[in-house]
Design an enzyme around this catalytic site. Sequence first.
Site, short mmCIF file in Angstrom:
data_model
loop_
_atom_site.label_atom_id
_atom_site.label_comp_id
_atom_site.label_asym_id
_atom_site.label_seq_id
_atom_site.Cartn_x
_atom_site.Cartn_y
_atom_site.Cartn_z
N HIS A 52 -6.21 47.16 0.93
CA HIS A 52 -6.54 45.53 1.34
C HIS A 52 -7.73 45.72 2.29
CE1 HIS A 52 -2.40 43.44 0.05
NE2 HIS A 52 -2.94 44.43 -0.73
N GLU A 54 -8.17 44.18 5.29
CA GLU A 54 -7.31 44.44 6.53
C GLU A 54 -7.18 46.09 6.80
OE1 GLU A 54 -5.40 40.52 5.18
OE2 GLU A 54 -6.25 42.27 4.28
N CYS A 82 -0.93 39.46 4.39
CA CYS A 82 0.34 39.86 3.96
C CYS A 82 1.18 40.41 4.81
CB CYS A 82 0.24 40.53 2.54
SG CYS A 82 -0.05 42.02 2.59
N CYS A 85 -0.22 43.85 5.56
CA CYS A 85 -1.25 43.93 6.75
C CYS A 85 -0.79 43.50 7.91
CB CYS A 85 -2.45 43.24 6.23
SG CYS A 85 -3.19 43.90 4.40
#
Length: 148
Positions: A52, A54, A82, A85
């Site tokens: 992801h 992040e 999410c 993260c």
Amino acid sequence: MKRPDFMALALEQAKDAALRGEVPIGAVLVADGVVVAQAGNRTRELADPTAHAEILVIRDAAAKLSAERLGGCDLYVTLEPCTMCAAAISFARLRRLYFAATDEKGGAVVSGVRFFAQPTCHHSPDVYSGLGETEAATILKDFFRARR
């Protein structure tokens, strides 16, 4: 000298991710007003469910700064993080989190599990939402509309 618009940079990363066929989420990590890392999602490209935006910027910044904790850093991301993260943000001890669009289905900051509000959360950043929300939401909607 005008300060950079960090969310605009994150939105550009999201657009680049969309061009690669990735879910269009972008992130920028900043220390002392300077961009240390920026990335868009790369889960498909890297065949890595943890890639992801992040996570990628946290990894990059930690390596560049030779630090496992990034307490003086701020994260700008185009979608509410999410749970995975949010945990990484907490473990990295990020100072501030700015996110554009809320993710009622998969978000974990103001939606879902509300990770930072849990008693088991060791560190909570200051959280600011809605910065660039309309553009971020449009990028996501356009991306998924084109795939249906």
